[in-house]
Design a protein around this motif. Structure first.
Motif, short mmCIF file in Angstrom:
data_model
loop_
_atom_site.label_atom_id
_atom_site.label_comp_id
_atom_site.label_asym_id
_atom_site.label_seq_id
_atom_site.Cartn_x
_atom_site.Cartn_y
_atom_site.Cartn_z
N UNK A 1 0.85 -1.19 0.00
CA UNK A 1 0.00 0.00 0.00
C UNK A 1 0.89 1.24 0.00
N UNK A 2 0.72 2.09 -1.01
CA UNK A 2 1.44 3.36 -1.08
C UNK A 2 0.56 4.47 -0.52
N UNK A 3 1.09 5.19 0.46
CA UNK A 3 0.37 6.31 1.07
C UNK A 3 1.16 7.58 0.83
N UNK A 4 0.64 8.42 -0.07
CA UNK A 4 1.25 9.72 -0.31
C UNK A 4 0.98 10.62 0.90
N UNK A 5 1.95 11.45 1.26
CA UNK A 5 1.74 12.39 2.36
C UNK A 5 1.53 11.70 3.69
N UNK A 6 2.41 10.78 4.03
CA UNK A 6 2.23 9.96 5.23
C UNK A 6 2.24 10.72 6.54
N UNK A 7 2.80 11.92 6.55
CA UNK A 7 2.85 12.67 7.81
C UNK A 7 1.62 13.51 8.06
N UNK A 8 0.74 13.64 7.07
CA UNK A 8 -0.46 14.44 7.22
C UNK A 8 -1.47 13.79 8.14
N UNK A 9 -2.58 14.48 8.35
CA UNK A 9 -3.61 13.94 9.23
C UNK A 9 -4.14 12.62 8.71
N UNK A 10 -4.63 12.62 7.47
CA UNK A 10 -5.13 11.38 6.88
C UNK A 10 -3.99 10.39 6.70
N UNK A 11 -2.84 10.88 6.23
CA UNK A 11 -1.72 9.99 5.95
C UNK A 11 -1.24 9.20 7.15
N UNK A 12 -1.04 9.87 8.29
CA UNK A 12 -0.50 9.14 9.44
C UNK A 12 -1.54 8.18 10.02
#
Length: 341
Positions: A167-178
């Motif tokens: 699973x690739x998660x763009x923007x992993x540090x954001x609210x949705x991302x983390x």
């Protein structure tokens, strides 16, 4: 007791005097953060099918700023923003299954239909609130709604993410991302996340198997190498930047879930890549969930078991709501911003 005696008793026992005032952040016109003012307002009375919740924490989300600046139309002016909330039931009204004192959290208010949670109290429809397990902090739960429900709907509902899938998660540090990193890890998927270097260590702690700098020039090759040839699921928060990229790093039958973009003019430079791999695209917003209580309960379970930790980067008071809305749009941080009345 004589009328005079009643007056004396009332004077000597001020705790018997019931006040229905509260402090609330309100805007009377659309504009910048300066239109947000803390005012005394009437405490809402719960209508049929609503709870009155004493707010302990309210998440700060970009969508709140859209209702403030007029990009989205609120339910009316004056308007109190705030989509997410956590707190304690003050009045259960006619809603079954709740009583005064219950810990609760939820999302989906502060929009075109309902006043929001940047206040000491909020009236909340019963289909947007669930019980909050003991042990889950109010600030974390207050920030969980939009981000964790979006991540849950994207990965569990739409993508049907399965154990061992990449699973690739763009923007992993954001609210949705983390939140998505942790939800993917909870289903035993293998996670590749992108983020700025200062957040890599923490994202690994949260469950990412591989964390890559989103700015590296060879990002496509790095994702393919990390995922052993391609990813099965993509969570994309910037479709205008990554739509073609997602197709390039996809494996056969990949499911891409798009949750946002900076520029609505989204398109491919070569859609043949996606077609050749039978890539499926699902674009979504949280508010289309048929019943928000389903993902809210799932998220509550993950928080209660320690599988999901909503990181609170900063906390603000009601009188700092304008600064909180500025920060959510302009600053870099891992996790969530919350307001605590």
């Amino acid at each position: 007791m004589s009328d005079a005696a009643r007056v004396v008793v009332g004077f000597l026992r001020p705790s018997l005097v019931v006040t229905r005032a509260m402090r609330a952040v309100r805007l009377h016109e659309h504009g910048g953060t300066d239109v947000l003012q803390v005012e005394d307002a009437d405490r809402p009375d719960p209508a049929e099918g609503e709870l009155l919740v004493e707010i302990a924490a309210s998440g700060v989300n970009p969508v709140d700023t859209y209702f403030r600046d007029g990009s989205y139309e609120p339910c009316g002016l004056p308007f109190t923003p705030g989509v997410d909330f956590a707190g304690t039931v003050a009045d259960a009204g006619d809603v079954e299954g709740f009583e005064a004192g219950d810990r609760v959290y939820g999302t989906g208010i502060g929009n075109g239909s309902f006043q929001g949670s940047l206040a000491e109290y909020a009236a909340v429809p019963e289909d947007r609130v669930v019980h909050l397990p003991d042990g889950v902090a109010f600030d974390a739960a207050g920030g969980a709604g939009v981000v964790a429900v979006t991540a849950w709907r994207a990965l569990v509902h739409h993508a049907d993410l399965r154990p061992a899938e990449w699973c690739l998660i763009h923007g992993g540090s954001g609210g949705v991302g983390h939140a998505a990193v942790q939800i993917a890890d909870a289903v035993s998927a293998r996670v590749v996340a992108t983020a700025a270097p200062e957040y890599h260590d923490r994202l690994r702690e949260l469950g990412a198997d591989v964390v890559l700098d989103y700015a590296r020039e060879d990002l496509q090759a790095a994702v393919l190498e990390a995922s052993e040839g391609g990813v099965d699921v993509v969570l994309d928060h910037r479709l205008d930047d990554y739509l073609q990229f997602d197709a390039e790093v996809a494996t056969q039958g990949c499911r891409v879930v798009g949750i946002g973009e900076n520029d609505p003019a989204v398109g491919f430079t070569d859609d043949g890549v996606a077609r050749s791999k039978d890539v499926t695209y699902q674009f979504m917003i949280m508010f289309n969930a048929p019943d928000l209580r389903v993902p809210l309960r799932g998220v509550a379970h993950l928080m209660a078991t320690g599988a999901l930790d909503v990181e609170v980067a900063r906390s603000y008071g009601l009188d700092e709501a304008g600064e909180a809305q500025r920060a959510v749009m302009e600053d870099s941080f891992l996790g969530k911003l919350v307001v605590e009345p």
